[in-house]
Design an enzyme around this catalytic site. Structure first.
Site, mmCIF file in Angstrom:
data_model
loop_
_atom_site.group_PDB
_atom_site.id
_atom_site.type_symbol
_atom_site.label_atom_id
_atom_site.label_comp_id
_atom_site.label_asym_id
_atom_site.label_seq_id
_atom_site.Cartn_x
_atom_site.Cartn_y
_atom_site.Cartn_z
ATOM 1 C CG HIS A 34 -0.227 -0.283 2.518
ATOM 2 N ND1 HIS A 34 0.658 0.619 3.058
ATOM 3 C CD2 HIS A 34 -0.228 -1.345 3.364
ATOM 4 C CE1 HIS A 34 1.132 0.138 4.195
ATOM 5 N NE2 HIS A 34 0.625 -1.060 4.400
ATOM 6 C CG HIS A 37 4.305 -1.785 2.089
ATOM 7 N ND1 HIS A 37 2.979 -2.148 2.073
ATOM 8 C CD2 HIS A 37 4.876 -2.506 3.088
ATOM 9 C CE1 HIS A 37 2.755 -3.047 3.010
ATOM 10 N NE2 HIS A 37 3.885 -3.279 3.650
ATOM 11 C CB SER A 185 -2.361 -1.715 8.311
ATOM 12 O OG SER A 185 -2.256 -3.093 8.617
HETATM 13 P P1 AMP Z 1 4.792 -4.905 6.714
HETATM 14 O O1 AMP Z 1 4.752 -5.388 5.291
HETATM 15 O O2 AMP Z 1 3.445 -4.586 7.270
HETATM 16 O O3 AMP Z 1 5.653 -5.766 7.590
HETATM 17 O O4 AMP Z 1 5.524 -3.494 6.658
HETATM 18 C C1 AMP Z 1 6.769 -3.327 6.032
HETATM 19 C C2 AMP Z 1 7.329 -1.972 6.385
HETATM 20 O O5 AMP Z 1 6.420 -0.967 5.971
HETATM 21 C C3 AMP Z 1 7.526 -1.807 7.889
HETATM 22 O O6 AMP Z 1 8.738 -1.089 8.134
HETATM 23 C C4 AMP Z 1 6.329 -0.997 8.291
HETATM 24 O O7 AMP Z 1 6.549 -0.202 9.441
HETATM 25 C C5 AMP Z 1 6.144 -0.123 7.067
HETATM 26 N N1 AMP Z 1 4.770 0.376 7.018
HETATM 27 C C6 AMP Z 1 3.621 -0.354 7.107
HETATM 28 N N2 AMP Z 1 2.549 0.459 7.093
HETATM 29 C C7 AMP Z 1 3.019 1.725 7.001
HETATM 30 C C8 AMP Z 1 2.409 3.010 6.948
HETATM 31 N N3 AMP Z 1 1.095 3.160 6.989
HETATM 32 N N4 AMP Z 1 3.214 4.094 6.856
HETATM 33 C C9 AMP Z 1 4.560 3.961 6.814
HETATM 34 N N5 AMP Z 1 5.202 2.775 6.857
HETATM 35 C C10 AMP Z 1 4.443 1.670 6.950
#
Ligand code: AMP
Length: 283
Positions: A34, A37, A185
């Protein structure tokens, strides 16, 4: 954009780029991209000559009964989005590549992993620290990018990198939100329409905290109680924790000073959502 699935090929590729004098950036993810990322990828693209995104739904950070099997996945869409963001390479290993049997070695960051999400999800940060340590070894990057949406994760990774002497700079990037404030998310897809509407109370409660601090309130409990009362107006939102903690060690604070993190987790239907704001408190 290349897609690499083995650790050996991934390491060789990064080492070649390093030898050629390029700055290497790593963005660890679990996919189903999203705008949050993508924002990390764009910062990495801006700062680095070679950008690797790892895409791996890491089983060791899920407890039994959590959503490992249901976690949303869409590889072809992710590949398209990463390519559009200018990413050079996706590292997409299979579980057996990351955790060859018998797998026996884990990384445990102590103290700061026991509170907030660590209290509700025992073993979660052990899984996170382990997979990120492995990624730092497979992808010897100069810089690694993490989102402040997962603020505790940022601090756990910073401590791990410092304590275990990883030669990598950890970059924390701001939370990207939907227009109504909900932090983006991959798990937001679990929300039904009514639940999705109710979630706006989470960011409203964090903004309330910011407002109370700006008005001079320094009693942490008064602020978290105000947040709790606001969230209680939405019966679909069941808070798990609402806390004010110091930014360095994530220890609960009573009187606000310095950098304070207001952090919360809540269950909304099938989703467990987290959010936070980091506030600089003037004496
Ligand atoms: P994930 O795929 O959910 O494990 O997230 C991968 C990376 O993207 C992690 O460093 C998260 O903190 C970051 N991330 C996820 N959602 C957001 C968001 N809404 N804003 C900024 N970074 C995000």
């Amino acid at each position: 954009m290349r897609i690499i699935t083995t650790a050996g090929e991934m390491r060789r590729t990064v080492e070649e780029r390093r030898s050629a004098g390029e700055t290497v950036g790593l963005v660890p993810t679990m996919g189903f991209f999203h705008r949050g990322h993508i924002s990390l990828m764009r910062v990495a693209r801006h700062e680095c000559g070679f950008v690797v995104v790892s895409l791996f739904v890491n089983p060791t950070q899920f407890a039994p009964g959590e959503d490992l099997e249901d976690y949303p996945r869409d590889l072809s869409r992710d590949v398209e989005m990463a390519s559009e963001a200018g990413v050079d390479c996706i590292f997409h290993p299979r579980v057996e590549e990351m955790y060859p049997e018998p797998y026996l070695t884990y990384v445990a960051v102590e103290g700061i992993t026991e509170r907030l999400c660590g209290a509700a999800r025992p073993g979660h940060f052990r899984g996170v620290a382990t997979v990120v340590a492995k990624l730092f070894n497979i992808i010897p990057a100069h810089r690694a990018y993490f989102g402040l949406k997962d603020a505790q994760q940022v601090q756990v990774i910073r401590k791990m990198a410092r304590d275990l002497d990883f030669d990598i700079h950890i970059v924390a990037c701001p939370t990207v939100r939907e227009e109504d404030g909900l932090a983006m998310s991959s798990r937001n897809i679990y929300l039904e329409a009514k639940e999705r509407e109710a979630t706006t109370v989470l960011y409203r409660s964090l903004r309330l905290a910011e407002r109370l601090v700006a008005q001079g309130e320094r009693d942490a409990a008064k602020i978290t109680e105000g947040m709790r009362a606001l969230i209680a107006q939405e019966p679909l939102v069941q808070p798990e924790y609402i806390e004010a903690v110091d930014w360095e060690l994530l220890a609960p604070v009573q009187r606000l000073r310095g950098q304070v993190l207001f952090a919360l987790a809540a269950r909304v239907g099938k989703a467990r959502l987290i959010d936070n704001v980091l506030v600089e408190v003037e004496d």
